[in-house]
Design a protein around this motif. Structure first.
Motif, PDB file in Angstrom:
ATOM      1  N   LEU A  63       0.825  -1.209   0.000  1.00 60.16           N
ATOM      2  CA  LEU A  63       0.000   0.000   0.000  1.00 60.16           C
ATOM      3  C   LEU A  63       0.861   1.262   0.000  1.00 60.16           C
ATOM      4  N   GLY A  64       2.103   1.133  -0.439  1.00 57.22           N
ATOM      5  CA  GLY A  64       2.981   2.287  -0.500  1.00 57.22           C
ATOM      6  C   GLY A  64       3.612   2.653   0.829  1.00 57.22           C
ATOM      7  N   GLY A  65       3.641   1.703   1.755  1.00 64.45           N
ATOM      8  CA  GLY A  65       4.293   1.935   3.035  1.00 64.45           C
ATOM      9  C   GLY A  65       3.464   2.675   4.060  1.00 64.45           C
ATOM     10  N   ILE A  66       2.139   2.722   3.862  1.00 61.89           N
ATOM     11  CA  ILE A  66       1.303   3.377   4.876  1.00 61.89           C
ATOM     12  C   ILE A  66       1.020   2.390   6.011  1.00 61.89           C
ATOM     13  N   PRO A  67       0.826   2.880   7.228  1.00 58.45           N
ATOM     14  CA  PRO A  67       0.541   1.971   8.349  1.00 58.45           C
ATOM     15  C   PRO A  67      -0.722   1.153   8.078  1.00 58.45           C
ATOM     16  N   TRP A  68      -0.746  -0.061   8.589  1.00 51.38           N
ATOM     17  CA  TRP A  68      -1.910  -0.919   8.352  1.00 51.38           C
ATOM     18  C   TRP A  68      -3.112  -0.526   9.183  1.00 51.38           C
ATOM     19  N   VAL A  69      -2.914   0.262  10.224  1.00 49.95           N
ATOM     20  CA  VAL A  69      -4.024   0.893  10.938  1.00 49.95           C
ATOM     21  C   VAL A  69      -3.686   2.361  11.124  1.00 49.95           C
ATOM     22  N   GLU A  70      -4.719   3.175  11.172  1.00 55.74           N
ATOM     23  CA  GLU A  70      -4.535   4.609  11.340  1.00 55.74           C
ATOM     24  C   GLU A  70      -5.435   5.104  12.467  1.00 55.74           C
ATOM     25  N   VAL A  71      -5.140   6.280  12.961  1.00 51.03           N
ATOM     26  CA  VAL A  71      -5.960   6.887  14.001  1.00 51.03           C
ATOM     27  C   VAL A  71      -7.399   6.977  13.500  1.00 51.03           C
ATOM     28  N   GLY A  72      -8.335   6.545  14.321  1.00 53.00           N
ATOM     29  CA  GLY A  72      -9.750   6.573  13.965  1.00 53.00           C
ATOM     30  C   GLY A  72     -10.283   5.235  13.484  1.00 53.00           C
ATOM     31  N   ASP A  73      -9.404   4.281  13.178  1.00 54.08           N
ATOM     32  CA  ASP A  73      -9.845   2.954  12.743  1.00 54.08           C
ATOM     33  C   ASP A  73     -10.422   2.180  13.924  1.00 54.08           C
ATOM     34  N   TYR A  74     -11.482   1.415  13.651  1.00 53.76           N
ATOM     35  CA  TYR A  74     -11.988   0.467  14.632  1.00 53.76           C
ATOM     36  C   TYR A  74     -11.309  -0.859  14.367  1.00 53.76           C
ATOM     37  N   VAL A  75     -10.802  -1.484  15.433  1.00 52.80           N
ATOM     38  CA  VAL A  75     -10.055  -2.728  15.293  1.00 52.80           C
ATOM     39  C   VAL A  75     -10.504  -3.740  16.336  1.00 52.80           C
ATOM     40  N   TYR A  76     -10.243  -5.015  16.022  1.00 52.77           N
ATOM     41  CA  TYR A  76     -10.421  -6.091  16.981  1.00 52.77           C
ATOM     42  C   TYR A  76      -9.045  -6.521  17.456  1.00 52.77           C
ATOM     43  N   PHE A  77      -8.944  -6.828  18.748  1.00 52.36           N
ATOM     44  CA  PHE A  77      -7.682  -7.306  19.306  1.00 52.36           C
ATOM     45  C   PHE A  77      -7.987  -8.360  20.349  1.00 52.36           C
ATOM     46  N   ALA A  78      -6.989  -9.178  20.650  1.00 56.24           N
ATOM     47  CA  ALA A  78      -7.169 -10.244  21.630  1.00 56.24           C
ATOM     48  C   ALA A  78      -7.523  -9.649  22.989  1.00 56.24           C
ATOM     49  N   LYS A  79      -8.435 -10.285  23.676  1.00 57.07           N
ATOM     50  CA  LYS A  79      -8.965  -9.762  24.941  1.00 57.07           C
ATOM     51  C   LYS A  79      -7.885  -9.468  25.972  1.00 57.07           C
ATOM     52  N   TYR A  80      -6.893 -10.328  26.076  1.00 55.36           N
ATOM     53  CA  TYR A  80      -5.874 -10.156  27.107  1.00 55.36           C
ATOM     54  C   TYR A  80      -4.581  -9.560  26.562  1.00 55.36           C
ATOM     55  N   ALA A  81      -4.607  -9.022  25.357  1.00 50.18           N
ATOM     56  CA  ALA A  81      -3.413  -8.417  24.764  1.00 50.18           C
ATOM     57  C   ALA A  81      -3.139  -7.051  25.390  1.00 50.18           C
ATOM     58  N   GLY A  82      -1.885  -6.676  25.394  1.00 47.17           N
ATOM     59  CA  GLY A  82      -1.502  -5.333  25.816  1.00 47.17           C
ATOM     60  C   GLY A  82      -1.610  -5.096  27.311  1.00 47.17           C
ATOM     61  N   ALA A  83      -1.554  -3.825  27.642  1.00 46.75           N
ATOM     62  CA  ALA A  83      -1.592  -3.407  29.048  1.00 46.75           C
ATOM     63  C   ALA A  83      -2.671  -2.350  29.226  1.00 46.75           C
ATOM     64  N   LEU A  84      -3.400  -2.456  30.319  1.00 49.17           N
ATOM     65  CA  LEU A  84      -4.390  -1.451  30.673  1.00 49.17           C
ATOM     66  C   LEU A  84      -3.651  -0.316  31.368  1.00 49.17           C
ATOM     67  N   ILE A  85      -3.778   0.897  30.827  1.00 48.20           N
ATOM     68  CA  ILE A  85      -3.098   2.046  31.438  1.00 48.20           C
ATOM     69  C   ILE A  85      -4.108   3.162  31.668  1.00 48.20           C
ATOM     70  N   THR A  86      -3.779   4.043  32.598  1.00 48.72           N
ATOM     71  CA  THR A  86      -4.642   5.166  32.934  1.00 48.72           C
ATOM     72  C   THR A  86      -3.902   6.460  32.668  1.00 48.72           C
ATOM     73  N   ASP A  87      -4.547   7.376  31.942  1.00 43.47           N
ATOM     74  CA  ASP A  87      -3.963   8.689  31.691  1.00 43.47           C
ATOM     75  C   ASP A  87      -3.926   9.434  33.022  1.00 43.47           C
TER      76      ASP A  87
END
Length: 107
Positions: A63-87
């Motif tokens: 796709l010309g080197g554009i990121p596969w997701v961009e700000v504003g995209d709705y995505v699905y991710f694994a339930k326990y993936a990543g870290a829960l953080i608080t601003d």
């Protein structure tokens, strides 16, 4: 605002809403949260909106080197993936995960 570094993505997880038909059915019989959480556990995925991406997130060469997701995209991710953080300023909760933990984009 929290800025993800490297290949990480900042996501605001969708909340359960009363407009969800499952929510309405569960509310009618008094099993609101338990029913919806059980469905999410069975699916083992969660949906959210991309708020920010790190500078080295995976880019699709076809796709010309554009990121596969961009700000504003709705995505699905694994339930326990990543870290829960608080601003620290707003006290909002976010998920910070690796770009590879995103399993699908909603068009």
């Amino acid at each position: 605002m929290i800025k993800p570094l490297g290949h990480r993505v900042l996501i605001k997880q969708d909340k359960l809403e009363e407009t969800d038909p499952t929510f309405k059915a569960a509310k009618d019989i008094g099993l609101i949260i338990e029913t919806l959480e059980k469905e999410r556990e069975q699916a083992a995925v969660v949906k959210g909106i991309v708020l920010s991406i790190g500078s080295t997130c995976w880019k699709d060469p076809s796709l010309g080197g554009i990121p596969w997701v961009e700000v504003g995209d709705y995505v699905y991710f694994a339930k326990y993936a990543g870290a829960l953080i608080t601003d620290p300023e707003t006290k909002e909760k976010y998920i910070l995960l690796n770009d590879e933990d995103i399993i699908a984009k909603v068009n």
